[in-house]
Scaffold this motif. Structure first.
Motif: not given
Length: 219
Positions: A118-128
């Protein structure tokens, strides 16, 4: 789809994020928002989160802060825009950036990715548990680029050259996909030694910086 978000914090990131969400038609003034998005300094996240009643989803936009800082909330995640922000620009500075998303459930992950997109970002998963390592990489790429420019500018000033001439050079290096050129790429160690001698005479405090970067640049 999340239709209402309350952005808490109006600094460089918070103001850009709020403006982008408003552009996308998200309700930022709902009395009972579906998501509380904390855009406050890292040191304030835990205190702000602890003062909020549990119920809606809560998230922060920090790159280094673990999700535990959002306790006692359990409906939580984080979305970190991998970008540097300034007050002089608007939400367009978000465009084209990536977003590190950290979550503890499939639902939270889906929401984090939705907010990022929604913000226009390309998401990727990051472990905590990998957040500090990730954030160190981001700092190297962004913050220390400033350090390198300042060091190079000092050498230019000592040589009587205009520091602003470095900017197109640095931009072209990025545009060229960070292809290494110059004396180290050519194996021209005589030139490297000449650099060190000149720095030692003109700006000796920068010799350790040059040496460390040269060693790190070796193939």
């Amino acid at each position: 789809m999340i239709e209402s978000i309350r952005v808490i914090g109006s600094g460089r990131v918070g103001s850009a994020v709020a403006a982008r969400l408003e552009e996308r038609g998200v309700d930022l003034a709902a009395d009972e928002p579906e998501l509380l998005l904390l855009c406050v300094p890292d040191r304030a996240i835990a205190e702000v989160a602890a003062g909020i009643d549990q119920g809606p989803w809560i998230a922060h936009v920090s790159g280094a802060t673990p999700l535990a800082a959002l306790a006692p909330h359990t409906r939580r995640f984080s979305v970190h825009p991998l970008q540097t922000f300034t007050r002089t620009r608007g939400p367009e500075q978000i465009d084209g950036a990536y977003a590190a998303c950290t979550a503890e459930s499939h639902e939270a992950r889906a929401l984090a990715f939705e907010v990022a997109r929604t913000l226009g970002l390309a998401p990727f998963e990051l472990a905590d548990g990998k957040r500090s390592l990730y954030h160190a990489g981001a700092a190297l790429a962004s913050n220390y680029l400033v350090t390198i420019y300042r060091a190079a500018a000092q050498l230019f000033e000592a040589a009587g050259a205009p520091p602003e001439g470095l900017v197109p050079l640095m931009r072209r290096t990025i545009d060229n996909g960070f292809e290494l050129t110059g004396p180290i790429a050519r194996g021209d160690w005589d030139t490297v030694e000449n650099h060190l001698e000149a720095i030692r005479e003109g700006r000796p405090e920068l010799e350790p910086v040059y040496r460390v970067l040269a060693e790190a640049t070796l193939p």
